[in-house]
Design an enzyme around this catalytic site. Structure first.
Site, PDB file in Angstrom:
ATOM      1  N   ASP A   1     -63.071 -16.683  15.166  1.00  0.00           N
ATOM      2  CA  ASP A   1     -62.922 -15.241  14.935  1.00  0.00           C
ATOM      3  C   ASP A   1     -63.495 -14.066  15.610  1.00  0.00           C
ATOM      4  O   ASP A   1     -65.299 -14.152  15.039  1.00  0.00           O
ATOM      5  CB  ASP A   1     -62.310 -15.293  13.450  1.00  0.00           C
ATOM      6  CG  ASP A   1     -61.829 -13.571  13.174  1.00  0.00           C
ATOM      7  OD1 ASP A   1     -60.245 -13.615  13.430  1.00  0.00           O
ATOM      8  OD2 ASP A   1     -62.235 -13.024  12.149  1.00  0.00           O
TER       9      ASP A   1
ATOM     10  N   GLU B   1     -61.992 -15.547  20.417  1.00  0.00           N
ATOM     11  CA  GLU B   1     -61.172 -13.857  20.459  1.00  0.00           C
ATOM     12  C   GLU B   1     -61.617 -13.126  20.688  1.00  0.00           C
ATOM     13  O   GLU B   1     -63.181 -12.302  19.417  1.00  0.00           O
ATOM     14  CB  GLU B   1     -60.146 -13.667  18.576  1.00  0.00           C
ATOM     15  CG  GLU B   1     -59.278 -13.219  18.605  1.00  0.00           C
ATOM     16  CD  GLU B   1     -59.516 -12.110  17.076  1.00  0.00           C
ATOM     17  OE1 GLU B   1     -58.215 -11.270  16.758  1.00  0.00           O
ATOM     18  OE2 GLU B   1     -60.529 -11.790  16.712  1.00  0.00           O
TER      19      GLU B   1
HETATM   20  C1  NOJ Z   1     -58.415 -11.994  14.250  1.00  0.00           C
HETATM   21  C2  NOJ Z   1     -57.924 -12.476  13.206  1.00  0.00           C
HETATM   22  O1  NOJ Z   1     -56.353 -12.424  14.179  1.00  0.00           O
HETATM   23  C3  NOJ Z   1     -56.768 -11.621  11.866  1.00  0.00           C
HETATM   24  O2  NOJ Z   1     -55.838 -11.772  11.500  1.00  0.00           O
HETATM   25  C4  NOJ Z   1     -57.764 -10.819  11.106  1.00  0.00           C
HETATM   26  O3  NOJ Z   1     -57.464 -10.225  10.300  1.00  0.00           O
HETATM   27  C5  NOJ Z   1     -59.038 -10.451  11.768  1.00  0.00           C
HETATM   28  N1  NOJ Z   1     -59.899 -11.034  12.380  1.00  0.00           N
HETATM   29  C6  NOJ Z   1     -60.469 -10.232  10.851  1.00  0.00           C
HETATM   30  O4  NOJ Z   1     -60.775 -12.204  10.596  1.00  0.00           O
END
Ligand code: NOJ
Length: 545
Positions: A210, A269
């Site tokens: 993440d 991500e």
């Molecule tokens: C990316 C995640 O996919 C999202 O859902 C989240 O709110 C943010 N990162 C913060 O962790």
């Protein structure tokens, strides 16, 4: 277990995202859980995917639907237990499905033991050094230490409630309930290697990382003048994103994974542009994959899609990595709805009842066409739960049920992501469309979900579910994920390419497009896609010649 041999399996894998709270609820509390997933593993393996990615199921106060982790080594009772997870993992492996879990290293929950300790400790203490605490500006420290804004709206700083005269502030790039960790602290680095090992020892096949571009902040935390820099289209090299030092962390993690047999992976991500910067995350000694979010931002547009494909293939090839293709996930409006907007290249942050409502039929046709196009591309593809049913965004959710923090933090200016997270319909005639035995659902489901329930589509020729199944089967049979793309045509009305003998044509225009003479149709995005040898608008066909 049937999945231990190293195969570089991720290079062409189709990976299905499970958003645990919305997939299937076994205990009737209205929130999906791991046993609910276990009950649908047969469905998942019949779909023809290679791996599952689970959004977070760890102990969490759920301030951001689990992306606020209070204990990285345990399952939240909402979702089950570690024993449930172990059983699910074994069951998935037994079916040849790999399992990727979500790792949230940029921030913890404010309920994490470390943060509680930090709040109770002195400014300058080792406990505060695990996070990014700073004194405030102004005479009495009453002003935030810099001008950074939270991705969810408002300041990225909150003054800590520690009873002192001039309390320090802590950084949170997201919600105040998600304090950012200090990744220049060796203790943080050691802790996360240990967390990786905890899950690797249990047998997981990888981690989706993440906010992978956010962990390291520029020294001195200088002011920055772009709001919500994470999601800006162009390059986003603000002092909080995509710092060069972040790559040291991933080299360290790559080495941890290499200690384990069986081809484990890291998936970034990282909302990073341009593509060359993104490709740095998948250099051979870092991660195996990075999400390529281009299809979310370019929309239903042949020119944008072609440019993005060429760019992604070139930049990834330069570092020897595979490319990923993503049309939807839990953070964006579902593609069946995005593509039904008047401007099908727009990228709204949620859709509310007061906003333009998508054309559902047009959106679904385009979504099916886009999926068929994408599943023929070489590389790895991601599927977000429910897209195989053609689910639209819930675009008329009442505001009082919204839970995405971005809605509240922007005072409703951003509708938020709840509409993409609505519980899955399994059985048309059951309570909560089969999502939960009691009919409880943490978000209401729209009536349109009845006709899209899985039981209405199974075995039904022409249904979206059967289209996905057929596409995944053919993709595997022809080895398309390991193939190579050769463009055979591209203009404002169409894209066509060949991959391992399969020809793909998508009609983005308003008029039917003739197929080449002798074309033998393998699969079409709609039963009526090809009429009199021509492909109708908003359709895709796979054919051989
Ligand atoms: C990316 C995640 O996919 C999202 O859902 C989240 O709110 C943010 N990162 C913060 O962790």
């Amino acid at each position: 277990m049937g999945v231990a041999e190293p195969t570089d399996w991720w290079r062409d894998a189709v990976i299905y995202q499970i958003y645990p709270r919305s997939f299937a609820d076994s205990d009737g509390d209205g929130i999906g859980d791991l046993r609910g997933v276990a009950g649908h593993l047969g469905y998942l393996s019949e779909l023809g995917i290679d791996a599952l990615w689970f959004s977070p199921f760890y102990v969490s106060p759920q301030a951001d639907a689990g992306y606020d982790v209070a204990d990285y080594r345990d399952i939240d009772p909402l979702f089950g237990t570690l024993a449930d997870f172990d059983a699910l993992l074994a069951n998935a492996h037994g079916r040849g499905l790999r399992v990727i879990v979500d790792l949230v290293p940029n921030h913890t929950s404010k309920e994490h033991a470390w943060f509680r300790e930090a709040v109770a400790a002195e400014p300058g203490s080792a406990a505060r050094e695990r996070y990014l605490f700073r004194d405030g500006l102004g005479r009495h420290g009453e002003l935030a230490p810099n001008n950074w804004t939270s991705v969810f709206g408002g300041s990225a700083w909150t003054q800590v409630d520690d009873g002192r005269e001039a309390p320090q502030w802590y950084l949170h790039l997201f919600d105040p309930a998600q304090p950012d960790l200090n990744w220049r602290n060796p203790e943080v680095i050691a802790e996360f290697k240990d967390i990786l090992r905890f899950w690797l020892d249990r047998g997981v096949d990888g981690f989706r990382i993440d906010v992978a571009h956010g962990l390291v902040k520029q020294a001195g935390l200088p002011d920055w003048h772009i709001k919500s820099a994470e999601l800006e289209g162009g390059g986003n090299r603000g002092p909080m994103w995509d710092q060069d030092d972040v790559h040291d962390i991933y080299r360290g993690w790559n080495a941890v994974l290499a200690e384990y047999a069986g081809d484990r992976i890291l998936v970034a991500e990282a909302w990073v542009a341009p593509a060359e910067r993104l490709s740095r995350y998948v250099r051979s000694d870092e991660m195996q994959q990075a999400f390529n979010f281009d299809f979310m931002t370019v929309g239903w547009d042949p020119v944008g899609m072609k440019e993005s494909i060429d760019r992604a293939l070139t930049t990834n090839a330069a570092v020897g990595a595979t490319t990923t293709w993503v049309l939807s996930n839990h953070d964006v409006v579902r593609h069946a709805s995005r593509f039904g907007l008047k401007d099908a290249t727009s990228w709204p942050r949620g859709i509310g009842a007061h906003e333009e409502q998508p054309d559902a039929a047009l959106g679904l046709s385009r979504a099916r066409a886009a999926t068929l196009f994408v599943l023929a591309l070489p590389g790895s593809a991601y599927i977000y739960e429910g897209e195989e049913l053609g689910l639209p965004e819930h675009t008329t959710l009442p505001d009082d049920v919204r839970q995405d923090p971005s809605f509240a933090r922007t005072g409703g200016a951003e509708t938020g992501r709840d509409g993409a997270r609505v519980p899955i319909p399994w059985v048309a005639d059951a309570p909560a469309y089969g999502f939960s035995p009691t009919g409880a659902t943490w978000l209401p489901q729209p009536p349109a979900f009845a006709a899209l329930a899985a039981d209405r589509q199974e075995g039904v020729e022409g249904s979206t579910l059967e289209l996905y199944r057929a596409a995944l089967r053919l993709r595997r049979e022809h080895g398309l994920g390991r193939g190579a793309l050769e463009w055979t045509g591209a203009d404002a009305a169409h894209l066509s390419f060949a991959n391992r003998g399969v020809r793909v044509l998508t009609n983005f225009g308003a008029r039917p497009l003739p197929l080449p003479v002798g074309a033998r149709i393998l699969l079409a995005s709609e039963p009526d896609a090809v009429v009199d040898g021509a492909l109708a608008p908003d359709r895709t066909v796979w054919f051989a010649q």
